[in-house]
Write a protein that holds these residues in place. Structure first.
Motif, PDB file in Angstrom:
ATOM      1  N   ALA A   1       0.825  -1.206   0.000  1.00 52.11           N
ATOM      2  CA  ALA A   1       0.000   0.000   0.000  1.00 52.11           C
ATOM      3  C   ALA A   1       0.862   1.261   0.000  1.00 52.11           C
TER       4      ALA A   1
ATOM      5  N   ILE B   1      -5.167  -2.299   0.008  1.00 47.31           N
ATOM      6  CA  ILE B   1      -3.900  -1.929  -0.627  1.00 47.31           C
ATOM      7  C   ILE B   1      -4.027  -0.596  -1.344  1.00 47.31           C
ATOM      8  N   ASP B   2      -5.004  -0.484  -2.219  1.00 39.65           N
ATOM      9  CA  ASP B   2      -5.145   0.729  -3.016  1.00 39.65           C
ATOM     10  C   ASP B   2      -5.740   1.856  -2.184  1.00 39.65           C
TER      11      ASP B   2
END
Length: 252
Positions: free
Chosen positions: A86, A249-250
């Protein structure tokens, strides 16, 4: 007192003030203080709170990097992998984060992030620029291409034709990379951080049967959420995973 001596005193005062301010900043950071004392749980709590309030990508990347370091120190290598991944999404040009990610993936028993094949190389090259930077670069190249074509129409010449050709090739390459990334990367990714894997269920209910098992370290697509649960897509299959076993993560 000579002018040189006066400037020496002034310079010394400025340097002392800067060092004192830096030291105070380090001491006053609760996350850093907790991390240095070995209280990684408290450090993660402070950094997670700061992450919720962070707005800039550079700040988010630094906080996620720190969270990865704390998770690594705790021995939670899959959590560290998710945090470092991330962090790279927010600050892709940080070599320290890439090195830490590869070490954490190795400790977690996962293959390297940069496998050395064509797909990994393309993905690494693409991720050098964040999406806003990539879009700005593309627009800049399009503007330069337009100017080169205008100059070619008005006056002509080898240089303008060469410049237009180079700009066209670069814009085409960026378009291909963007299309490839869009087709191969979900919009909202998350990583399973449970070392033993986690159950994917048809509904957010522990009493319902398991559709399939998702391995630790696998990346899934986030679709929806409910308190304590995330709805995800795994290889085309929709289901629910307990929120505590997964990390986004994003950036949202």
């Amino acid at each position: 007192m000579s002018c040189r001596t006066l400037w020496s005193y002034l310079l010394g005062a400025v340097l002392w003030t800067a060092l004192a301010t830096a030291s105070l900043g380090q001491v006053s950071s609760p996350g850093q203080a907790a991390y240095r004392s070995g209280d990684y749980a408290s450090a993660k709590a402070h950094w997670s709170q700061a992450l919720d309030q962070a707005t800039g990508s550079a700040q988010r990347g630094a906080l996620l990097h720190n969270l990865g370091n704390a998770a690594f120190r705790e021995g939670n290598f899959l959590e560290a992998v998710a945090r470092y991944t991330a962090a790279i999404e927010n600050a892709p040009r940080q070599s320290d984060t890439w090195a830490n990610l590869e070490l954490a993936r190795s400790r977690a028993g996962l293959e390297a992030a940069d496998r050395g094949d064509l797909a990994a190389t393309i993905d690494r090259l693409y991720s050098i620029l964040r999406l806003p930077e990539l879009e700005a670069t593309t627009y800049g190249l399009l503007a330069l291409l337009g100017l080169a074509l205008l100059a070619e129409a008005l006056r002509g010449g080898r240089f303008t034709r060469f410049l237009a050709g180079v700009c066209f090739v670069l814009v085409l390459a960026l378009a291909v990379l963007h299309t490839w990334r869009a087709e191969h990367t979900p919009d909202h990714r998350a990583m399973v951080t449970a070392s033993g894997g986690v159950a994917l269920r048809s509904e957010p209910d522990l009493d319902l049967p398991v559709i399939l098992r998702v391995d630790g370290g696998d990346v899934v697509e986030r679709v929806d959420s409910l308190p304590g649960w995330l709805r995800v897509r795994v290889d085309g299959t929709l289901g629910w995973i307990e929120h505590k076993h997964i990390l986004a993560i994003d950036p949202d």
